[in-house]
Structures are given as C-alpha cells and as structure tokens.
Write a protein that holds these residues in place. Structure first.
Motif, PDB file in Angstrom:
ATOM      1  N   UNK A 217       1.078  -0.959  -0.030  1.00 51.32           N
ATOM      2  CA  UNK A 217      -0.087  -0.029  -0.120  1.00 51.32           C
ATOM      3  C   UNK A 217       0.772   1.120  -0.007  1.00 51.32           C
ATOM      4  N   UNK A 218       2.350   1.332   0.297  1.00 56.24           N
ATOM      5  CA  UNK A 218       3.082   2.233   0.294  1.00 56.24           C
ATOM      6  C   UNK A 218       3.086   2.855  -1.135  1.00 56.24           C
ATOM      7  N   UNK A 219       2.785   1.865  -2.291  1.00 57.87           N
ATOM      8  CA  UNK A 219       2.778   2.587  -3.589  1.00 57.87           C
ATOM      9  C   UNK A 219       1.540   3.693  -3.770  1.00 57.87           C
ATOM     10  N   UNK A 220       0.686   3.367  -2.906  1.00 60.96           N
ATOM     11  CA  UNK A 220      -0.663   4.245  -3.224  1.00 60.96           C
ATOM     12  C   UNK A 220      -1.176   5.140  -2.181  1.00 60.96           C
ATOM     13  N   UNK A 221      -0.427   4.980  -1.019  1.00 63.41           N
ATOM     14  CA  UNK A 221      -0.621   5.773   0.216  1.00 63.41           C
ATOM     15  C   UNK A 221       0.598   6.418   0.809  1.00 63.41           C
ATOM     16  N   UNK A 222       0.209   7.752   1.038  1.00 71.63           N
ATOM     17  CA  UNK A 222       1.574   8.587   1.627  1.00 71.63           C
ATOM     18  C   UNK A 222       1.666   8.167   3.221  1.00 71.63           C
ATOM     19  N   UNK A 223       0.531   8.486   4.006  1.00 65.96           N
ATOM     20  CA  UNK A 223       0.590   8.680   5.289  1.00 65.96           C
ATOM     21  C   UNK A 223       0.162   7.430   6.027  1.00 65.96           C
ATOM     22  N   UNK A 224       0.671   7.034   7.103  1.00 69.67           N
ATOM     23  CA  UNK A 224       0.359   6.077   8.106  1.00 69.67           C
ATOM     24  C   UNK A 224       0.613   6.361   9.321  1.00 69.67           C
ATOM     25  N   UNK A 225      -0.623   5.976  10.170  1.00 66.30           N
ATOM     26  CA  UNK A 225      -0.759   6.527  11.463  1.00 66.30           C
ATOM     27  C   UNK A 225      -0.880   5.446  12.353  1.00 66.30           C
ATOM     28  N   UNK A 226      -0.055   5.298  13.399  1.00 61.06           N
ATOM     29  CA  UNK A 226      -0.385   3.743  14.079  1.00 61.06           C
ATOM     30  C   UNK A 226      -1.428   4.177  15.290  1.00 61.06           C
ATOM     31  N   UNK A 227      -2.698   4.129  14.791  1.00 61.33           N
ATOM     32  CA  UNK A 227      -3.808   4.250  15.367  1.00 61.33           C
ATOM     33  C   UNK A 227      -4.196   3.143  16.173  1.00 61.33           C
TER      34      UNK A 227
ATOM     35  N   UNK B 159       5.209   8.467   5.022  1.00 63.28           N
ATOM     36  CA  UNK B 159       5.351   9.223   6.316  1.00 63.28           C
ATOM     37  C   UNK B 159       4.555   8.571   7.629  1.00 63.28           C
ATOM     38  N   UNK B 160       5.284   8.286   8.635  1.00 59.44           N
ATOM     39  CA  UNK B 160       4.743   7.597   9.668  1.00 59.44           C
ATOM     40  C   UNK B 160       4.514   8.286  10.938  1.00 59.44           C
ATOM     41  N   UNK B 161       3.254   8.521  11.185  1.00 59.84           N
ATOM     42  CA  UNK B 161       2.896   9.045  12.640  1.00 59.84           C
ATOM     43  C   UNK B 161       3.034   7.884  13.869  1.00 59.84           C
ATOM     44  N   UNK B 162       4.220   7.772  14.423  1.00 56.63           N
ATOM     45  CA  UNK B 162       4.041   6.443  15.701  1.00 56.63           C
ATOM     46  C   UNK B 162       3.615   6.958  16.755  1.00 56.63           C
ATOM     47  N   UNK B 163       3.538   8.282  17.242  1.00 53.57           N
ATOM     48  CA  UNK B 163       3.136   8.363  18.575  1.00 53.57           C
ATOM     49  C   UNK B 163       1.475   9.374  18.263  1.00 53.57           C
ATOM     50  N   UNK B 164       0.684   8.541  18.196  1.00 53.83           N
ATOM     51  CA  UNK B 164      -0.904   8.943  17.969  1.00 53.83           C
ATOM     52  C   UNK B 164      -1.544   9.440  19.155  1.00 53.83           C
ATOM     53  N   UNK B 165      -2.078  10.493  19.262  1.00 48.96           N
ATOM     54  CA  UNK B 165      -3.017  10.756  20.266  1.00 48.96           C
ATOM     55  C   UNK B 165      -4.272   9.797  20.598  1.00 48.96           C
ATOM     56  N   UNK B 166      -3.629   8.799  21.320  1.00 50.11           N
ATOM     57  CA  UNK B 166      -4.995   7.623  21.237  1.00 50.11           C
ATOM     58  C   UNK B 166      -6.171   7.964  22.089  1.00 50.11           C
ATOM     59  N   UNK B 167      -6.021   8.878  23.325  1.00 48.50           N
ATOM     60  CA  UNK B 167      -6.798   9.254  24.163  1.00 48.50           C
ATOM     61  C   UNK B 167      -7.908  10.026  23.081  1.00 48.50           C
TER      62      UNK B 167
END
Ligand code: PAF
Length: 322
Positions: free
Chosen positions: A216-226, A285-293
């Motif tokens: 999916x990295x071929x078609x998606x720029x952003x990943x968030x570890x939700x 581009x990966x957001x590793x520290x997502x605001x889970x709260x």
C-alpha cells in the motif's frame, strides 16, 4: 481367473486405493503466501499433511484468488471450498456473536487480545460457528488496525475528520469510525488497491502485515499507528470435511490449527517490529505517537450503542481480562 483369485485381486485393488486415497483441500485467504495469513496457513497445511501421513493435503489460494472474505466464508458454509483463513471483519455477517470483538479500542494490546481469544470467551465463540454451518478450528490473527491515507498526517482523531476511508463491510467498525468524522466506504478487499490508486477513497485501515504485503506504500503517503481495532482471524473448515474425519484426524487438524495460529501471530509480531522501517524506506510518512486518548474520547458515544447491541456486561468482561 478363478473366483478366489478374482476376489483377492479386487480386495488388493481396494486396499491399495484406500492406502493411497488423498483428499486435496482448497484453502484461501486474502493476502500473499509470504504474508501472515500465508505463513499461518502453510504451517497448518504442513502439519495436517504430516499428521495424516499425506491422506489430507492443501491446495493454497492466496491473494483472494477465490474471492473476498465474504465469498470465502460462504463457500466454506456451502462446502464448495474446504478451508479459509479469514478475519472476523466479514465473519460477523454470518455468526452475529462474533461482532463484539470488532469494537474499536476493546483490546489494550496483543497480550490482552490473544488471552481473550485463546481463553473461555474465544473458545465459546469458536463453538458458536457450528450452528451456522462453519467449523472454527483456532483463532489466528490479522493484527491491530492502523490508518493510511493520501491526504494528511493523522496525529489525533480530528485529523481524520472528513476523510473518505474504505472500511470492511462491518457495521461495528463503521459506527465507530463515524465518531472520528471519517466517511466510511465499505468495500471488499480485492477492490481496495485500485480504489486507492484511482482516488475513489482517500484512505483505508489495516494491520501492518496487510499494509506491507499489499504494498500500500505505492498508493498511500501517510500511515498513523492508531491501533484502533484489533482484528482477530480464524481458520475455518467446511462441515462436510470435518464430519468425515475420525477422532484421531480431528485431533491432528485441531493441533495443526494451533500451530498455524502460533506461526501467524509470530509473523504479525515480526512485521510489527520490522515493517514500519520498511514502509518508511518505501516513502511512507509515519506518525508513530498518535494521540490515542482523542480517539478513545471520540468513540465513547458509540459504546452506548455497542452496549445496547452486545450488553455492557459482556464488553466489560472482555475489557477486564488481565
Ligand atoms: O481489510 C480487510 O478487508 C481485511 O483486513 C483483510 C485485508 C481482507 C485481511 O483479513
């Protein structure tokens, strides 16, 4: 040929046919043979073949070659396909009791989720499948789901607001995702890559092993570890295969499924540990520290609906497993 000679010849023929009799079972799953589903299914199949001295073996159909998860489950129910390794996302449409496990933020982490699925609750759930014409062998695993999209980084729930996201055909997911402001677009998995490529939807959500194996990295720029939903999976077998097994072979299948589940979960662990670096290397581009709260707060109103549907006590019983 004398009658006795003829009888011997027929008996010998029958014996050798029986000794060599082999059932080749079709097993399918949605991702590649090297993915978590492939690793789990291969481990299961190898064990079944070994344990039945080759009387049962598998023909594998990875990459949703026999259709999406809904079709796979239907085919197992009908007995036109022998086995499938599928997530609960689609299974709840066949076995309603399963839906509860798809509630967002129900499970704290992998240890919690695996304990529940392997414990009394999960084992009872496997038994519930029998009444719907499906035999559940063991809980494998898809993994914790994360969001990807082509528009922007998601750091908190409000960043997801207004994104058109492909979801599974699963009402429990959709109800929850609406509380994040997402516009859920249910779609079968085999259509997802093209939909993302063509911009029909902005994003999707799936565990790391799926994001990796489907490239999916071929078609998606952003990943968030939700980590917003734990997605269990299960090895299911058609009753017409299961019911003709003797007790010893049933044991072989059940033990093989446990080994398959362990192998699949190990692959999920490995992908979680190494896959994020790989996806970054591929340009995500990966957001590793997502605001889970912020997500948990947003989804709170949906819990009133979940409590009505499944019972607040049942939800609490899962949450309280330590
Ligand atoms: O998103 C889905 O449809 C599922 O997670 C998938 C990829 C079919 C794996 O079970």
């Amino acid at each position: 040929m004398k009658t006795t000679q003829l009888a011997f010849a027929v008996a010998a023929l029958c014996l050798s046919a029986a000794a060599g009799a082999q059932t080749v079972m079709k097993i399918s799953y949605s991702t590649s043979i090297t993915s978590h589903y492939g690793v789990g299914s291969t481990a299961f199949c190898d064990e079944v073949e070994k344990g039945t001295q080759g009387r049962y073996k598998c023909q594998q159909f990875p990459n949703a070659a026999l259709g999406g998860e809904r079709e796979m489950i239907e085919a197992v129910q009908l007995g036109t396909q022998d086995l499938a390794n599928v997530s609960t996302g689609a299974l709840g449409n066949f076995v309603p009791e399963v839906k509860i496990v798809d509630i967002p933020f129900l499970f704290r982490d992998y240890a919690h989720a695996r304990k529940v699925m392997d414990g009394e609750f999960g084992q009872d759930l496997l038994k519930k499948m029998t009444a719907k014409g499906i035999v559940g062998l063991a809980w494998t695993e898809n993994g914790f789901r994360h969001m990807t999209n082509s528009k922007r980084a998601i750091n908190q729930a409000s960043d997801a607001n207004g994104l058109k996201m492909r979801t599974m055909e699963n009402k429990v997911h959709m109800e929850g995702y609406k509380t994040f402001g997402i516009l859920p677009t249910p779609m079968a998995w085999p259509e997802v890559f093209t939909a993302l490529q063509q911009g029909t939807v902005d994003g999707q959500e799936n565990p790391i092993p799926v994001i990796l194996s489907a490239k999916l990295s071929q078609v998606q720029k952003h990943l968030s570890l939700t980590n917003h939903v734990y997605s269990p999976a299960v090895l299911i077998v058609a009753p017409n295969i299961w019911n003709k097994l003797n007790d010893a072979d049933k044991k072989v299948f059940s033990e093989a499924a446990k080994k398959g589940a362990a192998a699949q979960r190990k692959k999920v662990n490995d992908d979680e540990a190494n896959g994020i670096a790989e996806l970054k290397k591929d340009g995500m581009q990966v957001v590793e520290q997502v605001n889970g709260e912020s997500f948990r707060k947003a989804v709170a109103p949906a819990y009133a609906q979940y409590a009505k549907e499944f019972g607040a006590d049942k939800i609490a019983a899962i949450q309280n497993v330590k």
